[in-house]
Design an enzyme around this catalytic site. Structure first.
Site, PDB file in Angstrom:
ATOM      1  N   ASP A 105      95.171  68.612  71.264  1.00 25.60           N
ATOM      2  CA  ASP A 105      96.324  69.460  71.553  1.00 25.60           C
ATOM      3  C   ASP A 105      97.401  68.692  72.322  1.00 25.60           C
ATOM      4  O   ASP A 105      97.145  67.672  72.958  1.00 25.60           O
ATOM      5  CB  ASP A 105      95.913  70.710  72.332  1.00 25.60           C
ATOM      6  CG  ASP A 105      95.173  70.392  73.625  1.00 25.60           C
ATOM      7  OD1 ASP A 105      94.440  69.381  73.660  1.00 25.60           O
ATOM      8  OD2 ASP A 105      95.319  71.139  74.615  1.00 25.60           O
TER       9      ASP A 105
ATOM     10  N   GLU B 115      92.534  71.557  75.068  1.00 23.14           N
ATOM     11  CA  GLU B 115      91.987  71.037  76.330  1.00 23.14           C
ATOM     12  C   GLU B 115      92.916  71.328  77.492  1.00 23.14           C
ATOM     13  O   GLU B 115      92.477  71.451  78.635  1.00 23.14           O
ATOM     14  CB  GLU B 115      91.749  69.528  76.212  1.00 23.14           C
ATOM     15  CG  GLU B 115      91.029  68.905  77.409  1.00 23.14           C
ATOM     16  CD  GLU B 115      91.925  68.610  78.591  1.00 23.14           C
ATOM     17  OE1 GLU B 115      91.450  68.708  79.750  1.00 23.14           O
ATOM     18  OE2 GLU B 115      93.112  68.281  78.381  1.00 23.14           O
ATOM     19  N   GLU B 116      94.218  71.458  77.207  1.00 14.71           N
ATOM     20  CA  GLU B 116      95.214  71.543  78.262  1.00 14.71           C
ATOM     21  C   GLU B 116      95.359  72.937  78.872  1.00 14.71           C
ATOM     22  O   GLU B 116      96.106  73.107  79.828  1.00 14.71           O
ATOM     23  CB  GLU B 116      96.588  71.107  77.721  1.00 14.71           C
ATOM     24  CG  GLU B 116      96.668  69.650  77.306  1.00 14.71           C
ATOM     25  CD  GLU B 116      96.723  68.688  78.486  1.00 14.71           C
ATOM     26  OE1 GLU B 116      96.658  69.159  79.642  1.00 14.71           O
ATOM     27  OE2 GLU B 116      96.825  67.480  78.246  1.00 14.71           O
TER      28      GLU B 116
ATOM     29  N   HIS C 101     101.814  63.525  81.309  1.00 12.09           N
ATOM     30  CA  HIS C 101     102.625  64.743  81.340  1.00 12.09           C
ATOM     31  C   HIS C 101     104.091  64.436  81.671  1.00 12.09           C
ATOM     32  O   HIS C 101     104.834  65.341  82.075  1.00 12.09           O
ATOM     33  CB  HIS C 101     102.056  65.788  82.310  1.00 12.09           C
ATOM     34  CG  HIS C 101     100.700  66.288  81.918  1.00 12.09           C
ATOM     35  ND1 HIS C 101     100.228  67.543  82.284  1.00 12.09           N
ATOM     36  CD2 HIS C 101      99.690  65.726  81.198  1.00 12.09           C
ATOM     37  CE1 HIS C 101      98.997  67.706  81.801  1.00 12.09           C
ATOM     38  NE2 HIS C 101      98.656  66.610  81.148  1.00 12.09           N
TER      39      HIS C 101
END
Length: 392
Positions: free
Chosen positions: A80, A138-139, A363
């Site tokens: 993802d 996962e995020e 990020h």
């Protein structure tokens, strides 16, 4: 045989780069992955593997059944992306506005597909079964790991390994941590209800803003005065909202934050302490409150035996001097859920390269890593798989 497999991985590296850049150009957010799992499943199917799709929702499993009997190993990657605008000036820049792979999941996915290709070519020599576990979401919380486990992704699996590329760590290095390797993540949401009124008449109100401020300050005593100094923990208030103008005492306040711990006992202590502090502070001010405390992701706990195995394999690949015993990180990773079911370990591969401008943190809108990290992930995975299957 390992040398031949590593050479084969080097040969298909250009293909892995193409895969990675395609994933990078067409990222998909957590729980919204549609085309990505289709691409993963199609690739695994083309290798002649048994493939399961929509596992837990959007997960993909590929099964390589070796020509010799043995145990079952799972290798995990995530696919993802994040809601971030890609600001890199590269040919493979994200073409989806506001979405990009800013954490390396495209690297993980492509590397694991490469491992599947190399091992599928020697499946008759594999003494056991390998599960290629491609995880969605996962995020976010709840993440894909929980859903995939509920649908049986670990059924019959004896051990699991996972890897994460890191832009803060130099390319060519491998990092391992034995025991607790990431913090557990919990989140809290507090709403305080008072009685608003005129700023000139505070005695006629129950000031939710002041009460909220006292709550924020009192929460700081949890780690400093209630947690054993030898145990790591963090309680962070990330948002405090109350009021709208100068002369109005607000009737409500909102507080949001996160808690990070390693030890389960400390994790429980902090939750219990927070509930007591919020309750007593609000009662003292004649305010009422609502507290929502969300137990999110547990700590990664790397099995000592499997961590030593990865460390030994990694040293044979990148050299003793390039394998680092690092400190645990305070970030969270839902790989931890797999380790609640079976033993496993999660290791870090360096991806930092100043010459490529691959230096930005995860990020970040300009995040990128050295794509050669895919080869390092693949080699450690392949070496570890054979070390386990041939010796257990």
């Amino acid at each position: 045989m390992l040398e031949n497999l590593f050479n084969r991985l080097e040969e298909i590296y250009p293909e892995l780069v193409e895969l990675r850049r395609d994933f990078h150009m067409y990222p998909e957010l957590s729980h919204e992955e549609v085309e990505t799992p289709k691409k993963v499943a199609a690739y695994l199917t083309s290798l002649g593997l048994e493939v399961k799709t929509q596992v837990g929702g959007r997960g993909v499993l590929g099964y390589l059944k070796g020509g010799k009997p043995g145990k079952t190993v799972a290798l995990r990657a995530d696919f993802d992306a994040l809601p971030i605008q890609d600001e890199k000036e590269v040919g493979y820049k994200s073409r989806t506005p506001g979405v990009m792979h800013a954490c390396g999941h495209d690297i993980h996915t492509s590397a694991l597909l490469g491992v599947a290709k190399v091992l599928s070519e020697v499946r008759e020599e594999v003494p056991g079964t390998i599960v290629f576990l491609h995880q969605f979401a996962e995020e976010t919380s709840p993440g894909g790991a929980e859903f995939m486990i509920k649908e049986g992704c670990l059924d019959g699996v004896d051990v699991i390994y996972g890897a994460h590329v890191m832009s803060q760590q130099p390319y060519g290095t491998v990092s391992v941590v034995e025991g607790y390797a990431s913090s557990a993540q919990d989140d809290f949401y507090i709403t305080i209800h008072g009685r608003g009124g005129h700023g000139a008449s505070p005695h006629e109100t129950v000031d939710a803003l002041v009460t909220g401020s006292q709550v924020v300050l009192n929460l700081q005593q949890i780690v400093s005065r209630r947690v054993n100094p030898l145990k790591a923990a963090a309680v962070t208030v990330g948002a405090f909202t109350s009021g709208s103008t100068t002369n109005i005492i607000p009737d409500s306040a909102s507080i949001k934050g996160t808690v990070r711990t390693y030890d389960e006992g400390v994790r429980k202590l902090i939750q219990e302490s927070m509930e007591k502090i919020v309750k007593s502070t609000c009662e003292a001010a004649d305010a009422t409150y609502e507290l929502k405390y969300v137990n999110d992701c547990p700590s990664i706990y790397n099995d000592p035996t499997e961590t030593k195995r990865v460390e030994r394999v990694a040293k044979s690949i990148v050299g003793d001097e390039n394998v680092i015993e690092s400190d645990p990180m305070m970030g969270s990773e839902d790989f931890a859920y797999y380790q609640k079911v079976i033993p496993g370990t999660f290791f870090i591969i360096g991806g930092r390269n100043e010459e490529l401008n691959a230096t930005y943190p995860h990020h970040h809108p300009k995040f990128d890593v050295d794509e050669r990290s895919m080869k390092e992930i693949g080699k450690v995975f392949i070496g570890t798989v054979f070390d386990y299957l041939e010796n257990e």
